[in-house]
Design an enzyme around this catalytic site. Structure first.
Site, short mmCIF file in Angstrom:
data_model
loop_
_atom_site.label_atom_id
_atom_site.label_comp_id
_atom_site.label_asym_id
_atom_site.label_seq_id
_atom_site.Cartn_x
_atom_site.Cartn_y
_atom_site.Cartn_z
N THR A 258 -6.07 -5.12 8.38
CA THR A 258 -6.61 -4.30 7.30
C THR A 258 -5.56 -3.32 6.79
OG1 THR A 258 -8.82 -4.49 8.28
CG2 THR A 258 -8.51 -2.80 6.61
N SER A 261 -3.04 -5.22 4.71
CA SER A 261 -3.57 -5.71 3.45
C SER A 261 -3.82 -4.58 2.45
CB SER A 261 -4.89 -6.47 3.69
OG SER A 261 -4.69 -7.58 4.53
N GLU A 262 -4.31 -3.44 2.92
CA GLU A 262 -4.61 -2.33 2.02
C GLU A 262 -3.35 -1.60 1.59
OE1 GLU A 262 -7.41 -1.58 0.63
OE2 GLU A 262 -8.60 -3.08 1.70
N GLY A 263 -2.39 -1.45 2.50
CA GLY A 263 -1.20 -0.68 2.19
C GLY A 263 -1.49 0.81 2.23
#
Length: 420
Positions: A258, A261-263
């Site tokens: 997560t 993916s979110e950064g």
């Protein structure tokens, strides 16, 4: 052996922003790297991704913020014997192999705390220009792997490096990416590579040294394409806790997915819908940032603070998966579904064909159904496609991913802001 572009370096010092060259040369090398690859494919980004996907390795620095001239010590907690490589990437995106090096060429290490510099190195790590956040990443492989030996830099006729330290080569980078991807798809015990990272903020001898800027913006998407996670846009309602009153935790590999993916963005920004956001997509309010945000957010947040916000935000996805899935899930399946739900929202999970497939025990259909969710606001995104691929790998952790195409399967792409 490949010949590189390196030059002779001062043998008695390693430059502590860890670029290992006079400032002018460092800038030249950084520009060459930046011009050769798009920003989303920077050495820092791919090194971060590899460390996050591999996971399982703790990297500690004696200081998180360093002034010019301060000494830095890197410690890696090695869980088992293997081959250790340590890479630093400065703010100019120059990737330097700190270990092994010409002073300590044998990178076979035993279990325990391993400190750099070692006694064999006879030098200090000193902080100096270029100033800014520097990534320090460590990788432990089960099979022989030597980024110094395979690194970029000038060599003598015997193939030995002239430089004390090598630059990470393109071939080593690809090998690192491949091993990290393989490691993410298998159980931790079977992983061929472990990874971990830490940041040091290198500052001038005087002036501001902002800890909130320690972790630079991460993730492959520009701010204009970073969407608030769907779970934070679901209608606000009280969600009952699962039986027993406690949420099942998401294990480490799922949290890493997560975050990757979110950064991470340390400062306030407006997402494409104009919502004020910070850290790993944490929603401040459904309106543009206007200065009314809490002071703690106006001053920016550190990466550990961002992770705390993420873990709290993730609870909605955990609750939804627990309530809506009626079969027993492995840790990998649960983590993959929590990441998916965090991204698209509980409402979209509830109405999805994916949920029906899972509750029916038809796991062979899961890859195709997950892969459909790769659009946002009418546009297909590579970042969503990659995220779905990683969720599929995590869902089938340590097992073959089904390849057969079931007859009559609906393969129409789905918009994560619309759902089915």
């Amino acid at each position: 052996m490949s010949k590189g572009v390196g030059r002779g370096l001062r043998p008695w010092v390693i430059i502590g922003s860890l670029v290992l060259a006079p400032p002018v040369l460092a800038a030249e090398q950084g520009a060459a790297v930046d011009n050769a690859r798009p920003a989303s494919e920077s050495f820092r980004r791919t090194t971060e991704e590899a460390a996050a996907l591999a996971g399982g390795l703790a990297v500690r620095l004696n200081k998180s913020s360093l002034r010019d001239g301060d000494l830095l010590v890197v410690t890696v907690d090695v869980p088992s014997a293997g081959y250790l490589n340590v890479v630093s990437v400065g703010p100019d995106d120059v990737p330097t192999v700190l270990f092994p090096n010409r002073h300590h060429s044998d990178n076979r290490v035993a279990a325990g705390a391993f400190g750099i510099p070692t006694e064999k190195m006879k030098f200090d790590l000193k902080a100096t220009k270029p100033y800014g956040p520097t990534l320090v990443a460590a990788f432990l492989s089960t099979e022989p792997l030597d980024f110094y030996q395979d690194g970029a830099g000038e060599r003598d006729v015997q193939g030995r490096m002239h430089e004390q330290f090598a630059l990470l080569s393109a071939s080593s980078r690809r090998q690192l990416e491949n091993l990290a991807t393989k490691s993410f798809a298998v159980t931790p015990r079977a992983a061929p590579l472990l990874g971990g990272m830490a940041y040091a903020l290198v500052c001038a001898a005087s002036g501001p040294c902002d800890a909130a800027a320690m972790a630079p913006e991460s993730g492959g998407l520009p701010l204009a394409e970073r969407l608030v996670p769907g779970i934070l846009l679901d209608p606000e309602r009280e969600l009952p806790l699962p039986r027993g009153g406690q949420l099942r935790p998401v294990y480490d590999k799922g949290i890493r997915l997560t975050k990757l993916s979110e950064g991470f963005v340390s400062r306030l920004y407006n997402d494409p819908a104009g919502y004020c956001t910070i850290a790993y997509g944490h929603l401040i309010h459904k309106a543009p940032c206007d200065g009314s945000e809490p002071a703690d957010f106006r001053n920016g947040v550190s990466e550990p603070q961002g992770e705390t916000l993420l873990v709290a935000d993730m609870s909605g996805a955990q609750s939804a998966v627990t309530r809506l899935v009626n079969i027993e899930l492995s840790d990998g399946q649960y983590a993959a579904l929590c990441d998916f739900t965090y991204n698209v929202g509980a409402g979209n999970l509830q109405s999805s064909t994916l949920l029906k497939v899972i509750n029916a025990g038809e796991h062979h259909r899961v890859p195709l159904q997950l892969a459909r969710w790769n659009k946002a606001n009418g546009k297909e995104y590579r970042g969503l496609t990659v995220r779905r691929q990683r969720e599929i790998a995590l869902y089938f952790e340590g097992r073959p991913i089904p390849k057969a195409l079931p007859g009559g399967e609906n393969l129409t792409p789905i918009d994560i802001r619309v759902g089915e």
